[in-house]
Write a protein that holds these residues in place. Structure first.
Motif, PDB file in Angstrom:
ATOM      1  N   ARG C 154     -14.054   5.504  -1.459  1.00 43.40           N
ATOM      2  CA  ARG C 154     -12.716   5.130  -0.962  1.00 43.40           C
ATOM      3  C   ARG C 154     -12.709   4.988   0.559  1.00 43.40           C
ATOM      4  O   ARG C 154     -12.183   4.018   1.099  1.00 43.40           O
ATOM      5  CB  ARG C 154     -11.728   6.214  -1.393  1.00 43.40           C
ATOM      6  CG  ARG C 154     -10.321   6.055  -0.877  1.00 43.40           C
ATOM      7  CD  ARG C 154      -9.452   7.209  -1.357  1.00 43.40           C
ATOM      8  NE  ARG C 154      -9.278   7.134  -2.807  1.00 43.40           N
ATOM      9  CZ  ARG C 154      -8.854   8.148  -3.562  1.00 43.40           C
ATOM     10  NH1 ARG C 154      -8.559   9.317  -3.004  1.00 43.40           N
ATOM     11  NH2 ARG C 154      -8.711   8.008  -4.858  1.00 43.40           N
ATOM     12  N   GLU C 186      -0.473   7.253  -9.640  1.00 42.24           N
ATOM     13  CA  GLU C 186       0.206   7.389  -8.351  1.00 42.24           C
ATOM     14  C   GLU C 186      -0.799   7.222  -7.205  1.00 42.24           C
ATOM     15  O   GLU C 186      -0.501   6.570  -6.192  1.00 42.24           O
ATOM     16  CB  GLU C 186       0.888   8.763  -8.244  1.00 42.24           C
ATOM     17  CG  GLU C 186       2.178   8.897  -9.044  1.00 42.24           C
ATOM     18  CD  GLU C 186       1.937   9.141 -10.534  1.00 42.24           C
ATOM     19  OE1 GLU C 186       0.763   9.303 -10.936  1.00 42.24           O
ATOM     20  OE2 GLU C 186       2.917   9.169 -11.292  1.00 42.24           O
ATOM     21  N   ASP C 187      -1.985   7.822  -7.349  1.00 37.65           N
ATOM     22  CA  ASP C 187      -3.007   7.646  -6.318  1.00 37.65           C
ATOM     23  C   ASP C 187      -3.377   6.165  -6.187  1.00 37.65           C
ATOM     24  O   ASP C 187      -3.531   5.644  -5.075  1.00 37.65           O
ATOM     25  CB  ASP C 187      -4.275   8.443  -6.662  1.00 37.65           C
ATOM     26  CG  ASP C 187      -4.142   9.925  -6.335  1.00 37.65           C
ATOM     27  OD1 ASP C 187      -3.036  10.360  -5.975  1.00 37.65           O
ATOM     28  OD2 ASP C 187      -5.148  10.650  -6.452  1.00 37.65           O
ATOM     29  N   LEU C 190      -0.753   4.327  -4.217  1.00 38.94           N
ATOM     30  CA  LEU C 190      -0.797   4.635  -2.788  1.00 38.94           C
ATOM     31  C   LEU C 190      -1.905   3.856  -2.078  1.00 38.94           C
ATOM     32  O   LEU C 190      -1.659   3.187  -1.066  1.00 38.94           O
ATOM     33  CB  LEU C 190      -1.037   6.134  -2.593  1.00 38.94           C
ATOM     34  CG  LEU C 190      -1.261   6.577  -1.144  1.00 38.94           C
ATOM     35  CD1 LEU C 190       0.023   6.459  -0.335  1.00 38.94           C
ATOM     36  CD2 LEU C 190      -1.786   8.008  -1.092  1.00 38.94           C
ATOM     37  N   TYR C 191      -3.116   3.938  -2.605  1.00 39.89           N
ATOM     38  CA  TYR C 191      -4.231   3.313  -1.891  1.00 39.89           C
ATOM     39  C   TYR C 191      -4.209   1.789  -1.998  1.00 39.89           C
ATOM     40  O   TYR C 191      -4.610   1.102  -1.065  1.00 39.89           O
ATOM     41  CB  TYR C 191      -5.566   3.894  -2.359  1.00 39.89           C
ATOM     42  CG  TYR C 191      -5.774   5.283  -1.793  1.00 39.89           C
ATOM     43  CD1 TYR C 191      -6.016   5.453  -0.424  1.00 39.89           C
ATOM     44  CD2 TYR C 191      -5.676   6.401  -2.579  1.00 39.89           C
ATOM     45  CE1 TYR C 191      -6.179   6.724   0.115  1.00 39.89           C
ATOM     46  CE2 TYR C 191      -5.832   7.670  -2.055  1.00 39.89           C
ATOM     47  CZ  TYR C 191      -6.087   7.831  -0.702  1.00 39.89           C
ATOM     48  OH  TYR C 191      -6.243   9.078  -0.164  1.00 39.89           O
ATOM     49  N   GLN C 193      -1.502   0.035  -2.021  1.00 39.48           N
ATOM     50  CA  GLN C 193      -0.515  -0.399  -1.029  1.00 39.48           C
ATOM     51  C   GLN C 193      -1.083  -0.332   0.378  1.00 39.48           C
ATOM     52  O   GLN C 193      -0.885  -1.243   1.184  1.00 39.48           O
ATOM     53  CB  GLN C 193       0.745   0.456  -1.127  1.00 39.48           C
ATOM     54  CG  GLN C 193       1.599   0.092  -2.318  1.00 39.48           C
ATOM     55  CD  GLN C 193       2.801   1.003  -2.431  1.00 39.48           C
ATOM     56  OE1 GLN C 193       3.283   1.535  -1.442  1.00 39.48           O
ATOM     57  NE2 GLN C 193       3.274   1.178  -3.641  1.00 39.48           N
ATOM     58  N   LEU C 194      -1.807   0.773   0.680  1.00 36.36           N
ATOM     59  CA  LEU C 194      -2.415   0.888   2.010  1.00 36.36           C
ATOM     60  C   LEU C 194      -3.387  -0.261   2.241  1.00 36.36           C
ATOM     61  O   LEU C 194      -3.360  -0.915   3.290  1.00 36.36           O
ATOM     62  CB  LEU C 194      -3.173   2.217   2.139  1.00 36.36           C
ATOM     63  CG  LEU C 194      -2.357   3.450   2.473  1.00 36.36           C
ATOM     64  CD1 LEU C 194      -3.226   4.702   2.417  1.00 36.36           C
ATOM     65  CD2 LEU C 194      -1.731   3.326   3.877  1.00 36.36           C
TER      66      LEU C 194
END
Lengths: 334, 334, 334, 334
Positions: C154, C186-187, C190-191, C193-194
């Protein structure tokens, strides 16, 4: 010569415990992996191979193992069922482990095998999955030493051995040492010694007995590569028979009453470098169960090994009892 | 009555193996943790406590353990050294583990202890750190069962026990069961049975023997809470003595030759609910080493336990030989 | 229409980042795994496939990935090298990870793929292996979203994206969502979107955008499956182009200046259910790099996807520029 | 000078996110750990300290954190509740994690702190526990950088920051770098940069900004320890204010509009080497929320830090608004 006391009137002849997986053999012989076009699919894994060897000879055999809940796991199970292997003790895991997988070149020399055993399904077997009443239904329990390499499979194997002792099931330990599965050689030595001290028969090669002796530093010095002293060390308590395999040099067999004999190999045209040990163990146990003498059983093991390595695959290459009889006959009349 | 064969002429009387850590006792008695203002600092951990008990009685004692490379680890070592405990076998770990830590209320009832044992230093001890020649220097090896709870400490403890058997060092197993350290009760049962079968003396309470028997389902039904049958089950092979502790009801002691006796407790004003077992084990071993009879040794263990719980701390509360003699004297003349 | 600003005069056209592995395709079509006799060997993994697609079209392409230090890893590398893929950024891992492996049936329906990705080599790539000066040599960086699924891969992927932004390398994010690789949806959200907020082009299908939107619960309600609103949400900051793929329904393409167009599929006889997306992405990037308009580039992507799925394998099925031109020509003159 | 746009009419002034734990301070000052007799018990952990600082000044404050389900966890919660800290976002974990714990000597020099953070409860906080509507109720979100150090806490912190941006909650990042919590300095640099780019205010010391800049090797060379260039690098996008703390040299404050000022320290008799930063951050935010100018707020932060370090404990040493006013008054009239 052997003082094994094999129980009678049990539903199963042998229960094998340890990995069952998929072997992928390169299509092309003597070709590097880069240039291999594809692979043939077989069932593999030492205890599964032994179960197949026993079943093809006519024994009633069960397998305690674990595969993943996917099409490869289903393949392994359906193949074993088709050969009448009892799968009461087979766990299907759906938590992310994967069926043991080996992908191999088919080369006479420097044959590389790539092993996929990260989070291997069989090593997820735990003590809670071992049923004492199932162990009690078998005359013999064959434990592959690799099952001892990590927790929780380690505890599953140790508890199976203890249940076998409590229920008079004869315990056969096939050392089957794979360094990559263990945290350290010292751990291997400890658990192999514990398991051997609870086994009736211990089968290994010289390198495997060297690992087992690692923690006996004094003894190791004395006996360094002295097969007789090594065997004497293990032939205490429960252990009645020690079989030391030496590849092309055949095997040395020792019993607790101090006797010893050797068995040579049957020379054949070798097609692949594996399968011999599993074929040997299967035929050995089969003939012991038939009431054959230890010498005769070891000889049949050697013959079965010869047949297996003269054929291309592994499980499919296990001989039937008739093939074994024919092979011995042709050899003795040659 | 006991047929323990204790070696003579060895540099150390006892080596204890297992955790050594820090105990923080609430300043205020009978106050909830929320309202406690602070803590007193002591060395703790069952095998460390036993080492201190032995040392204060006059025995030469060593401790195989591990603490973290920080000021708390140094404190544990310096305290033990000040009591003449040999730390040849103490490992100092700098890979991120932490010295075992217990933070406790001081309440008569519902006394909560918060345990910090995530990545505990003592459980990082591995087989490679166990030196057979060191074990051979001691007359007795005391193993705390908690050291068996996870790898690689499990293998360190098992190999120490095997080295002890090979070198005629007497093995004492203190079950010391802490459920939170184990993957499953079945694993506990397996390893406790393995360790017990290699131990000369096994000490535990009824609940601990219940866990040990978990895998013997048949036996368990029969013996359910039958101390005599439980003891008989363990008094085989190497195991000469089984001691079953029952708190305020004292102890039952069984030997392999079929004898049994009971030892009551010495009534005192109890200041805290822990330390009794460690004090008992220390005095028991000390008097066995002095050549005292098993009955006498158990009685001294019970007296030592009584003295310990009548005092506030744990290691510091271990009696000297003189204090123990005085206590017995005052009790017998009372 | 697109306002992508592609740098010129760089040694590489595209660097792809993510997994490279081995795909084993069943010999027999429309046969269950149990009855498959064996497998054909191919290189696979989405970013490796895209690298091959680009290279076959004539682009200069590099791959940042990791394979295991064994014969399968060597096979992957030698295959990619033979297609002129630059492997400066390829790590060879010898710590026990394994090259990503997929074993697949070849069935039109319910085609099961067994994935071996426990301790996958590509996911062991870490930030320390990402070289900013290497990223600066490429006009575009293609990141497969699966590389974001676990640490340390990641961080390798996120740092590569940030280096690309600093050095004006155009970032293309192929969402490539595989639920099994992530701790929680959910993780993922988040990533993704980032990463999307730092990417110039985002390519995914409706299901993948649904996962990305998971943390925008309010927005999610409003836009539920409203492609226009979803696209608008992402077309902020760095993101110039959003491409929403819909299988047989073709693709919707949105740009930050508010424009939108659709591209249908080229109907062909489908031989297998995968490879389309990678072939699409490769051709799309190639034509953007040639200076083609976004519409034209998307059309060439669709044509390339059609050619790929009409052929049996995946990497080998990627078309050359001539094959693509011929296909378009034959289609337009049909 | 500051262009922070602080929302009005919200139920909470500040939500702090990160660890809350127990600090044990040595009874004796200037004594080595070995000789310390015991410890005083306090609540600690940077974000908990800041929450207490804010609450004692009169702000409405909440804490998003996690403690273990035991008496120490209950103590932390009951202490914070007694100071009116809102614990809606406090998770109680019963899966084996432990409340963060620090055990410290009280020495002017070489003061060693032993940290128990293996499987720390606060680092078990995950994205699923972060409630966007709760974040939306606060005017400011204070994130401790240590919460970014490992998954799943990392994702909890990043999602909280993103929710804050979406709901116009002002984000303050306190770098709070602890090397031992991170896999590598490169990972620290990546996530600090990501978090800083989404924060309105970034507070750290020179060493912390050095870690943050690690991945900007070019920039790092140029700016090596050039505070002005470092600040300029971060004052982009969302980031309005950068505060660089330098211990006894005070602080440098930079704003996005290019302004800069310095604030010295208030000289006091220092009783302990920690607490200053948390006290500073708490007072800074409190006065910003009151509408004070940035210069005034920083000055009040410096005064609060001075008061804190002149007292023995940490949370208990946070001043009230009156104490702060008195201190400033006495200082200015001195």
């Amino acid at each position: 010569m052997s003082s094994l006391s094999i129980p009678v009137n049990r539903a199963l002849d042998v229960i094998c415990l340890g990995r069952a997986g998929v072997d992928l053999y390169a299509h092309e012989e003597n070709v590097d992996m880069e240039d291999v076009s594809g692979f043939d699919k077989h069932v593999g894994g030492s205890p599964a191979n032994i179960a197949v060897a026993l079943s093809k000879l006519g024994a009633k055999v069960g397998l305690i193992s674990c595969v993943s809940d996917d099409s490869l796991g289903r393949y392994v199970c359906s193949y074993l069922k088709s050969l009448d292997v009892d799968l009461t003790g087979m766990k299907i895991d759906d938590t992310g482990s994967r069926t043991s997988l080996a992908i191999t070149e088919m080369k006479a020399d420097d044959c590389e095998v790539v092993i996929y055993r990260n989070n291997a399904a069989d090593l997820s077997l735990s003590i809670e999955q071992i049923d004492k009443s199932y162990i009690a239904q078998a005359k013999m329990l064959l434990v592959s030493g690799t099952a001892l390499s990590t927790s929780p499979s380690r505890e599953a194997a140790l508890s199976a051995i203890r249940y076998a002792r409590e229920t008079d099931t004869v315990v056969v330990l096939d050392v089957d040492y794979r360094a990559y599965s263990w945290r350290s050689p010292e751990d291997s030595s400890l658990y192999y010694q514990l398991a051997a001290s609870l086994s009736d028969v211990v089968i290994g090669n010289r390198e495997e007995f060297d690992v087992m002796e690692l923690l006996y530093k004094n003894i190791n010095e004395e006996t360094a590569r002295d097969d007789d002293k090594t065997a004497a060390h293990y032939l205490q308590g429960a252990t009645q028979v020690v079989i030391m395999k030496a590849g092309e040099y055949g095997s040395k067999v020792y019993t607790q009453d101090g006797k010893k004999f050797e068995q040579g190999i049957f020379p054949v045209d070798v097609k692949k470098p594996f399968g011999a040990g599993d074929s040997f163990a299967g035929a050995l146990m089969f003939f012991l169960l038939q009431g054959a003498a230890l010498e005769e059983s070891v000889k049949m093991g050697a013959a079965s090994a010869a047949i297996n390595v003269s054929r291309k695959s592994c499980t499919d290459a296990m001989p039937t009892r008739q093939e074994l009889a024919d092979f011995i006959h042709s050899y003795e009349t040659a």
